[in-house]
Design a protein around this motif. Structure first.
Motif, PDB file in Angstrom:
ATOM      1  N   LEU A 206       2.130  -6.405  -9.245  1.00 41.18           N
ATOM      2  CA  LEU A 206       2.368  -7.694  -8.608  1.00 41.18           C
ATOM      3  C   LEU A 206       3.507  -7.598  -7.600  1.00 41.18           C
ATOM      4  O   LEU A 206       3.423  -8.135  -6.486  1.00 41.18           O
ATOM      5  N   THR A 207       4.563  -6.900  -7.982  1.00 35.40           N
ATOM      6  CA  THR A 207       5.723  -6.751  -7.102  1.00 35.40           C
ATOM      7  C   THR A 207       5.350  -6.026  -5.817  1.00 35.40           C
ATOM      8  O   THR A 207       5.724  -6.445  -4.714  1.00 35.40           O
ATOM      9  N   GLN A 209       2.412  -5.754  -4.445  1.00 35.46           N
ATOM     10  CA  GLN A 209       1.510  -6.563  -3.632  1.00 35.46           C
ATOM     11  C   GLN A 209       2.252  -7.649  -2.865  1.00 35.46           C
ATOM     12  O   GLN A 209       1.908  -7.963  -1.725  1.00 35.46           O
ATOM     13  N   VAL A 210       3.270  -8.231  -3.470  1.00 34.73           N
ATOM     14  CA  VAL A 210       4.007  -9.311  -2.830  1.00 34.73           C
ATOM     15  C   VAL A 210       4.968  -8.778  -1.762  1.00 34.73           C
ATOM     16  O   VAL A 210       5.133  -9.386  -0.694  1.00 34.73           O
ATOM     17  N   LEU A 211       5.583  -7.634  -2.010  1.00 34.45           N
ATOM     18  CA  LEU A 211       6.663  -7.174  -1.142  1.00 34.45           C
ATOM     19  C   LEU A 211       6.240  -6.197  -0.050  1.00 34.45           C
ATOM     20  O   LEU A 211       6.935  -6.067   0.960  1.00 34.45           O
ATOM     21  N   THR A 213       3.577  -4.114   2.704  1.00 31.51           N
ATOM     22  CA  THR A 213       2.433  -4.115   3.613  1.00 31.51           C
ATOM     23  C   THR A 213       2.299  -2.708   4.182  1.00 31.51           C
ATOM     24  O   THR A 213       3.105  -1.816   3.883  1.00 31.51           O
ATOM     25  N   SER A 235      -1.152   0.441  -2.064  1.00 30.23           N
ATOM     26  CA  SER A 235      -0.658  -0.602  -1.164  1.00 30.23           C
ATOM     27  C   SER A 235      -0.666  -0.149   0.292  1.00 30.23           C
ATOM     28  O   SER A 235      -0.504  -0.956   1.196  1.00 30.23           O
ATOM     29  N   PHE A 347      10.407 -15.345  -4.803  1.00 27.30           N
ATOM     30  CA  PHE A 347       9.572 -14.184  -5.127  1.00 27.30           C
ATOM     31  C   PHE A 347       8.673 -14.480  -6.322  1.00 27.30           C
ATOM     32  O   PHE A 347       7.464 -14.192  -6.299  1.00 27.30           O
ATOM     33  N   GLU A 350       5.560 -16.548  -5.530  1.00 28.82           N
ATOM     34  CA  GLU A 350       4.439 -15.815  -4.921  1.00 28.82           C
ATOM     35  C   GLU A 350       3.760 -14.899  -5.939  1.00 28.82           C
ATOM     36  O   GLU A 350       2.522 -14.780  -5.960  1.00 28.82           O
ATOM     37  N   ALA A 351       4.560 -14.247  -6.788  1.00 29.66           N
ATOM     38  CA  ALA A 351       3.974 -13.379  -7.817  1.00 29.66           C
ATOM     39  C   ALA A 351       3.137 -14.199  -8.795  1.00 29.66           C
ATOM     40  O   ALA A 351       2.076 -13.764  -9.244  1.00 29.66           O
ATOM     41  N   LEU A 354      -0.188 -15.023  -7.151  1.00 25.45           N
ATOM     42  CA  LEU A 354      -1.061 -13.848  -7.134  1.00 25.45           C
ATOM     43  C   LEU A 354      -1.636 -13.596  -8.516  1.00 25.45           C
ATOM     44  O   LEU A 354      -2.837 -13.324  -8.658  1.00 25.45           O
ATOM     45  N   ARG A 355      -0.803 -13.690  -9.532  1.00 22.47           N
ATOM     46  CA  ARG A 355      -1.292 -13.493 -10.896  1.00 22.47           C
ATOM     47  C   ARG A 355      -2.383 -14.503 -11.234  1.00 22.47           C
ATOM     48  O   ARG A 355      -3.411 -14.159 -11.842  1.00 22.47           O
TER      49      ARG A 355
END
Length: 487
Positions: A206-207, A209-211, A213, A235, A347, A350-351, A354-355
């Motif tokens: 999750l971390t 994916q959020v942070l 690119t 990622s 943060f 957003e996590a 996504l979850r």
């Protein structure tokens, strides 16, 4: 039509109580279409005699089947398959013929690891299982866990058991983590700064994916947790593997363009190195200066039986740059799959979203069971019992390794559950592991922990979390003897 008693038999490898097995064989016969509505079952007396079980066992199994409407009782005539019983499928299950799809082209992104850690499912059958991360049934408090699970199944917890939390978590578990678990690591957090996950690995995913690119840069330790490297490769970010030394990750080696650093400062995976306080402060200062974030995987901090653990990086963070990953799966049992993320509210928001889009939330029954296990004091008692056992095993490991002349490459200064070992340079520990498994010894080859094609192949990990103390010396002796024969 009466069903002949000979069509009923108990499989020798079946699991569960005899009552459960009898219920299952009747239900399976109905679901498979072998027993049809209206057909008469053998009497409880005949079936008990045929199966070699007590008549009360058959009666109790039939009572459960009656309650679920698989069978019906008709006066003095006996039991019959119910007209309302689930119907078998009306079409046969078929396998597809040869596929015409070119899957090498159809698959847009690959997730299978190039290398990973193989854990035999039958590890407990080996006499000397030096394997990491498996629960020891002799230490786990099964009785109190079962009581907590039963309590969580009770009527007063019906909502916690059945409700769809959507993107929320069990408030009782969040409260316990905030008030009891995190303060032990010097961390203070509000409920909106905590997110429950399906274990630490899910938290790391999750971390990432959020942070991250494709334009951002991540740094990891080398060697490191193989699944962590796999997550970051998926990622598609720019990835730098930073070699660790005896004090863990060196901050000065981080590239200037780093956006996120993933580290295990308290107990480096797999070398067990502990980052000293001066380096922790240097890493935090560099994060503020160069404007990057730190993801701290704080696994095994509970296993501190030699010295108290060092402060968590998160507890030293004054600028909100550290995201903290914790897990109950290491200290309870790996199949639990329950961890947590701690970080700034933006943060976590957003996590959490996504979850929710992927798996909603961890099962409510698991969350409430863990809440009871923690709040009743069973968890602390378990950790204390494990710490004492691991301390004894560690002393046995240290002595056996010293007596046989094996080389320790890293060992946890405050405890932990494994040693990081180095074999002679020409030894490929994958071949060593194969030869040892034939002698009942399980070890973990270390090549999967390293990045790059030219990674060293002579490292391996020896865990003592799942092997009885009395077997350690013999297992180490077999290991040393096998190494000598390969040399």
């Amino acid at each position: 039509m009466a069903l002949p008693v000979e069509t009923f038999f108990l499989h020798p490898d079946a699991e569960g109580t005899l009552q459960t097995q009898v219920r299952q064989l009747v239900a399976e016969g109905i679901l498979a279409g072998r027993f049809r509505p209206g057909e008469k079952l053998p009497s409880s007396r005949k079936l008990a005699a045929h199966l070699g079980v007590s008549r009360i066992t058959i009666t109790l199994a039939f009572t459960e089947l009656l309650a679920d409407d698989y069978i019906v009782a008709q006066g003095r005539s006996g039991y019959f398959v119910s007209e309302n019983a689930p119907e078998p499928p009306q079409f046969p299950a078929t396998a597809s013929e040869d596929s015409t799809v070119d899957w090498s082209r159809a698959i847009g992104q690959r997730f299978t690891p190039t290398q990973g850690i193989a854990k035999p499912r039958d590890w407990a059958q080996y006499r000397y299982p030096f394997v990491y991360g498996q629960a020891d049934p002799t230490l786990f408090d099964s009785a109190n866990w079962r009581l907590c699970a039963l309590e969580a199944l009770g009527k007063k917890d019906f909502d916690a058991l059945t409700a769809d939390y959507y993107d929320s978590d069990d408030p009782k578990l969040l409260d316990f983590i905030a008030r009891q678990t995190l303060p032990r690591r010097g961390i203070l957090a509000k409920p909106d700064e905590i997110l429950l996950t399906l274990g630490a690995q899910n938290a790391l995913w999750l971390t990432a994916q959020v942070l991250l690119t494709q334009r951002r840069t991540a740094a990891i330790e080398d060697p490191c947790y193989p699944a962590m490297r796999g997550i970051l490769e998926q990622s598609r970010c720019h990835l730098h593997a930073i070699p660790v030394d005896k004090d863990g990750l060196p901050p000065d080696s981080l590239p200037a363009e780093t956006d996120v650093v993933f580290t295990t400062p308290s107990h480096q995976c797999p070398t067990a190195a502990t980052m000293p306080m001066s380096r922790r402060m240097a890493l935090l200062e560099k994060a503020e200066k160069d404007d990057f974030l730190i993801v701290e995987d704080d696994y095994e901090f509970e296993m501190s039986f030699l010295t108290p653990p060092s402060p968590a990086l998160k507890s030293l963070d004054k600028n909100g740059r550290v995201i903290y990953v914790g897990s109950f799966s290491k200290s309870l049992f790996p199949g639990l799959r329950l961890g947590y993320l701690v970080g700034p509210a933006p943060f976590i928001r957003e996590a959490r979203a996504l979850r929710a889009s992927v798996l909603r939330h961890p099962p409510g029954h698991i969350q409430r069971t863990v809440t009871y296990f923690l709040s009743r004091g069973h968890y602390d008692a378990l950790v204390g019992r494990m710490g004492r056992a691991f301390h004894d095993r560690r002393k046995m490991m240290d002595k056996a390794v010293e007596d046989t002349g094996l080389t320790v490459a890293g060992s946890g200064s405050f405890g932990g559950s494994a040693l990081w070992m180095r074999a002679p340079k020409h030894i490929d520990t994958r071949h060593l592991a194969q030869r040892l498994s034939e002698q009942g010894v399980l070890i973990e080859p270390g090549h999967a922990f390293f990045s790059g094609e030219d990674a060293p192949k002579n490292f391996y990990r020896l865990a003592y979390s799942s092997i009885p103390s009395k077997r350690i010396a013999n297992g180490i002796e077999i290991l040393a003897r096998t190494l000598r024969s390969m040399s």
